[in-house]
Write an enzyme that holds these catalytic residues in place. Structure first.
Site: not given
Ligand code: PLP
Length: 396
Positions: A186, A214, A243
């Site tokens: 990330s 992610h 997320k």
């Protein structure tokens, strides 16, 4: 001085040290919903640092689904799953996530931090080995610390080192080998080299675990994540609802039935922590409807990422190469990254600077993140602010 006074004054000294080193994290208050623009201190700011990739954090469909789930299933669970905390929608979400990710089953946790924290210990014993990428997320590192397996670490995405560690683990007599990696690193937005990793796993008889926090929801066909992006299969996937899939909270592990079944018996964050609230579960199901239903948000996200990347490059900023909507602007020194973030805030752009020890010394950066709800106007406004700030600070 009493022990308590000495203790508290010791903590104050530690805090002063953090501040002196310029490492104090200060939280800025947002007074409305998370989104492409947020209200901070009475000011509307362009927000380029949330993990809100698909822009679902304030999506009316998720809010409606959360409201409906609360009406139907109440507010809280007041129990862990195995006592009286499992509702039909918990199982519906686990089945749905498994199907979406191409796994036999999945298991929910309060967060992916808990999923990673609880994953390793029940599955691996002292005879086994975990081979872990050096840049893996803190929760993977902690999860591995909590298990009794032997630990091997390879340099970030260094496939020669991974193979050397696999060979070493075999020579040390390990029974089962598990490679653990983030799907996306990330700080850089780099993807793990899953084709090479799965090939090495095959060659050395190892299993592969990928933390796809992610990626799930937007990388790969239908947003099925980095394995789907590369067209490979991995054994165990962990991920977050915090997320792209709505941004609230919640984590999961997806994998083969015996893995999930044993985790349900033994994973400590699952056994000893509360079940997810119905609102979150209902909204997550709605998020999966959106993610599986159409490509429009993903298309917009990657169009935004391409536009933003090209604009920053044209302005003369140094970026890391890539295709992920994490786009770091490389600045070098921590002080410069901090000054740049402050300057951008003055210009109405909210970003976060990252510096040592989160990234290597001398590689301080501002990490920008795209989302599907940013408009052309938003991006042009952001590019103008970056250009002005970059000139003011002599970066470009
Ligand atoms: C964000 C993140 C986590 C933690 O997820 P939560 O659900 O917020 O606990 C774990 N691993 C990676 C790679 C992440 O990026």
């Amino acid at each position: 001085m009493s022990d308590k006074t000495a203790f508290l004054s010791h903590l104050t000294t530690v805090l002063q040290g953090i501040d002196r080193d310029g490492l104090m994290k200060r939280e800025r208050l947002i007074t409305g919903p998370q989104g492409a623009r947020v209200d901070m201190a009475g000011r509307r700011m362009l927000n380029l640092c949330a993990n809100n990739y698909l822009g679902l954090a304030d999506d009316p469909r998720l809010i409606a689904a959360a409201e409906t789930a609360m009406q139907d299933h109440g507010y809280g669970m007041a129990s862990v799953r195995f006592i009286c905390g499992t509702q039909d929608i918990h199982r519906a979400l686990e089945t749905r996530l498994a199907r979406f990710l191409g796994a036999e089953d999945s298991i929910l946790f309060a967060a992916c931090f808990d999923a990673n924290g609880g994953l390793f210990e029940p599955l691996l014993g002292p005879q086994d080995a975990v081979i872990s990428d050096a840049l893996n997320h803190a929760s993977i590192i902690d999860g591995i610390r909590l298990c009794k397996a032997r630990r091997y670490r390879y340099a970030n995405s260094d496939m020669a080192d991974l193979e050397a560690q696999l060979i070493k683990a075999r020579e040390d007599g390990a029974r089962f080998l598990l490679i653990a990696t983030d799907g996306v690193f990330s700080m850089d937005g780099y993807l793990a080299k899953l084709p090479e990793i799965t090939a090495l796993a095959e060659r050395h008889g190892a299993l592969v675990m990928v933390d796809d926090c992610h990626a799930t929801g937007f990388m790969g066909p239908q947003g099925r994540g980095t394995p789907a992006h590369f067209g490979v299969k991995v054994d165990i996937l962990t991920g977050t609802l915090g997320k792209a899939l709505g941004g609230a909270l919640g984590g999961y592990i997806a994998g083969p039935q015996p893995v999930i079944d044993l985790l349900r018996q033994r994973a400590r964050p699952y056994l000893f922590s509360n079940a997810l609230p119905p609102a979150v579960v209902g909204a997550a199901l709605a998020a999966l409807d959106i993610v599986e239903g159409a490509d429009d948000l993903r298309t917009q996200l990657f169009a935004n990422a391409a536009y933003w990347r090209a604009g920053l490059q044209a302005a003369g900023f140094r970026l890391l190469p890539g295709e992920h909507p994490i786009i770091p602007v490389m600045l070098g020194e921590a002080k410069l990254a901090q000054a740049m973030a402050q300057d951008l805030a003055q210009r109405g752009v909210h970003v976060a600077g990252f510096f040592f020890p989160v990234v290597p010394q001398g590689q301080a950066r501002i990490r920008t993140q795209m989302n599907a709800r940013l408009t052309q106007d938003d991006l042009d406004f952001g590019l103008e602010a970056f250009t002005q700030a970059g000139r003011a600070l002599g970066v470009i």
